[in-house]
Enzyme design. Structure first.
Site, PDB file in Angstrom:
ATOM      1  N   SER A 233      54.923 -37.135 -11.474  1.00 18.24           N
ATOM      2  CA  SER A 233      55.923 -36.283 -12.125  1.00 18.24           C
ATOM      3  C   SER A 233      56.735 -35.526 -11.081  1.00 18.24           C
ATOM      4  CB  SER A 233      55.254 -35.306 -13.092  1.00 18.24           C
ATOM      5  OG  SER A 233      54.657 -36.010 -14.145  1.00 18.24           O
TER       6      SER A 233
ATOM      7  N   VAL B 152      54.512 -41.438 -18.632  1.00 19.74           N
ATOM      8  CA  VAL B 152      53.870 -40.397 -19.434  1.00 19.74           C
ATOM      9  C   VAL B 152      54.866 -39.251 -19.478  1.00 19.74           C
ATOM     10  CG1 VAL B 152      51.886 -38.855 -19.692  1.00 19.74           C
ATOM     11  CG2 VAL B 152      51.603 -41.049 -18.520  1.00 19.74           C
TER      12      VAL B 152
ATOM     13  N   SER C 263      56.998 -35.993 -22.134  1.00 23.10           N
ATOM     14  CA  SER C 263      57.087 -35.242 -23.392  1.00 23.10           C
ATOM     15  C   SER C 263      58.068 -35.861 -24.383  1.00 23.10           C
ATOM     16  CB  SER C 263      57.486 -33.799 -23.107  1.00 23.10           C
ATOM     17  OG  SER C 263      58.745 -33.761 -22.446  1.00 23.10           O
TER      18      SER C 263
ATOM     19  N   GLY D 243      56.718 -39.678 -14.650  1.00 18.69           N
ATOM     20  CA  GLY D 243      56.689 -38.511 -15.526  1.00 18.69           C
ATOM     21  C   GLY D 243      57.976 -37.706 -15.623  1.00 18.69           C
TER      22      GLY D 243
ATOM     23  N   THR E 112      50.637 -31.137 -19.511  1.00 23.26           N
ATOM     24  CA  THR E 112      51.596 -30.032 -19.481  1.00 23.26           C
ATOM     25  C   THR E 112      52.122 -29.710 -20.875  1.00 23.26           C
ATOM     26  OG1 THR E 112      52.264 -30.741 -17.270  1.00 23.26           O
ATOM     27  CG2 THR E 112      53.745 -29.236 -18.413  1.00 23.26           C
ATOM     28  N   THR E 113      52.587 -30.732 -21.583  1.00 25.35           N
ATOM     29  CA  THR E 113      53.166 -30.509 -22.911  1.00 25.35           C
ATOM     30  C   THR E 113      52.118 -29.989 -23.883  1.00 25.35           C
ATOM     31  OG1 THR E 113      54.589 -32.395 -22.432  1.00 25.35           O
ATOM     32  CG2 THR E 113      54.630 -31.594 -24.677  1.00 25.35           C
TER      33      THR E 113
ATOM     34  N   LYS F 179      49.846 -40.362 -12.086  1.00 19.11           N
ATOM     35  CA  LYS F 179      50.905 -39.897 -12.979  1.00 19.11           C
ATOM     36  C   LYS F 179      51.863 -39.137 -12.079  1.00 19.11           C
ATOM     37  CE  LYS F 179      51.839 -36.901 -17.012  1.00 19.11           C
ATOM     38  NZ  LYS F 179      53.161 -36.499 -16.598  1.00 19.11           N
TER      39      LYS F 179
ATOM     40  N   TYR G  60      47.252 -36.613 -10.950  1.00 17.13           N
ATOM     41  CA  TYR G  60      48.438 -36.134 -11.667  1.00 17.13           C
ATOM     42  C   TYR G  60      49.274 -35.325 -10.671  1.00 17.13           C
ATOM     43  CZ  TYR G  60      51.011 -33.657 -15.451  1.00 17.13           C
ATOM     44  OH  TYR G  60      51.962 -33.119 -16.287  1.00 17.13           O
TER      45      TYR G  60
ATOM     46  N   ASP H 246      61.234 -37.996 -17.382  1.00 16.59           N
ATOM     47  CA  ASP H 246      61.740 -38.902 -18.424  1.00 16.59           C
ATOM     48  C   ASP H 246      63.191 -39.322 -18.213  1.00 16.59           C
ATOM     49  OD1 ASP H 246      59.313 -37.943 -19.188  1.00 16.59           O
ATOM     50  OD2 ASP H 246      59.876 -37.444 -21.236  1.00 16.59           O
TER      51      ASP H 246
END
EC number: 4.1.3.3
Length: 286
Positions: A152, A193, A195, A176, A28-29, A150, A120, A178
Site C-alpha cells: 500500500s 486489496v 477499500s 493497495g 485499515t478500512t 500487501k 502489510y 486503488d
C-alpha cells in the site's frame, strides 16, 4: 461497538453484487488498530464463519503495536482456519532497518507455522519506509511461511523491483492504492486489496478482465472513472469514516460510525459523494 450481525449480509453482498470472493479482515478500512484484541478475534471468527464455503480466501490482519498481542492474534487466526495472516510494521517504536523488521515479523509468523504470511507495507500510516525490495532478500529462510506483500504505497519502482527480483519465489504482490491499480498490474502485481472494492468491486473486476485480454483502452476507462470519483472525494476529505458512509449508501448495509478519534462523515459529504458516484457512466452501461 462492533455489530457482528451484519457480516452475513455483508459477505452475501460482496459475492453477489460485487463479485468479490476474498476478504482482508481487521485492516485499515476495518479500523483493526482501533479495536480491542477481543473485538478483533470476534470479527475474525464471524468472517470465517459467514464466509465458510462462500469466500475463497480470508486473510486476517494480526498486526499491533505489541508483539505479544500480534502473536496472540496469529495463534487465534491459525486456530480458526484463516487462509492467511498479515502484519503491518509497528508504528510507535519503529524498526529502523530490515533486520529489526524481519525479526519482528518472524516472531509473529512462527506462532502460525502452517498459515501463509503476508507483510502489510503501508508507510503512509506506519511511517516505516524500509523498501520492500530490500526486505525480501533472504526472507524465506527467516520466515518459511512468507507468501507475499500487501503493498500500500505509491512507490511503483520499489514494487517493480520486488516483482522483477522475486519471480522465482512466486510471492504474491497485492496492491493497495486503488487509484493506481492499473499501473501496478502493468508492472506485474497479482491482485489488489483496497477499500473501494467494497462498492466498486464489480467495476474493478471488469477492469481486471479488460487488462487480461488485453484491452488496455477499456481497462484505462475503468481506472480513470474510479480515479475521477476518488479525486472528487479526496478533495472533500476522504478517509475510513467517509468510506463507511459510501459503502452504506451503495450497499444499503449500515456500516455504522467509526471509532474516535475518527468522526462520522458529514451529511454534505454524503450528498456530494452520492451525486458524483451516480453521475459516472461506466463502459458496461451502468
Amino acid at each position: 461497538q462492533i455489530n457482528l450481525s451484519v457480516i452475513r449480509q455483508y459477505v452475501d453482498y460482496l459475492i453477489n453484487q460485487q463479485n468479490v470472493k476474498n476478504v482482508f479482515v481487521n485492516g485499515t478500512t476495518g479500523e483493526g488498530l482501533s479495536l480491542s484484541i477481543q473485538e478483533r478475534k470476534q470479527l475474525a471468527e464471524e468472517w470465517m464463519c459467514q464466509g465458510k464455503d462462500k469466500l475463497d480466501h480470508v486473510i486476517i490482519h494480526v498486526g499491533a503495536l505489541s508483539l505479544p498481542e500480534c502473536q496472540e492474534l496469529a495463534r487465534h487466526a491459525a486456530a480458526i482456519g484463516a487462509g492467511g495472516i498479515a502484519v503491518i510494521a509497528p508504528s510507535f517504536f519503529k524498526p529502523t532497518n530490515k533486520d529489526e523488521l524481519i525479526a519482528f515479523l518472524q516472531k509473529v509468523a512462527s506462532e502460525a507455522p502452517a498459515v501463509p504470511f503476508y507483510y502489510y507495507h503501508i508507510p503512509p500510516l506506519t511511517g516505516v519506509k524500509i523498501r520492500v525490495e530490500e526486505l525480501l532478500d533472504g526472507i524465506k529462510e527467516r520466515i518459511p511461511t512468507f507468501q507475499g506483500v500487501k503493498f500500500s504505497d505509491t512507490d511503483l519502482l520499489d514494487l517493480a523491483q520486488c516483482i522483477n527480483k522475486n519471480e522465482r519465489e512466486q510471492f504474491a504482490f497485492l496492491y493497495g492504492v486503488d487509484e493506481q491499480l492499473l499501473s501496478a498490474l502493468a508492472v506485474g502485481a497479482d491482485g489488489a486489496v483496497g477499500s473501494t472494492y467494497n462498492y466498486l468491486g464489480q467495476k474493478t473486476n471488469l477492469m481486471l478482465q479488460a487488462f487480461a485480454k488485453p484491452d488496455l483502452a477499456l481497462a484505462r476507462k475503468y481506472q480513470f472513472l474510479t480515479g475521477e470519483f476518488l479525486n472528487f472525494v479526496i478533495k472533500l476529505g476522504f478517509g475510513v469514516a467517509q468510506t463507511k458512509a459510501v459503502m452504506t449508501f451503495v450497499s444499503g448495509i449500515p456500516m455504522g460510525p467509526p471509532r474516535l478519534p475518527l468522526v462520522n462523515a458529514s451529511e454534505e459529504f454524503i450528498v456530494k459523494a452520492k451525486t458524483k458516484l451516480n453521475s459516472i457512466v461506466w463502459p458496461d452501461g451502468d
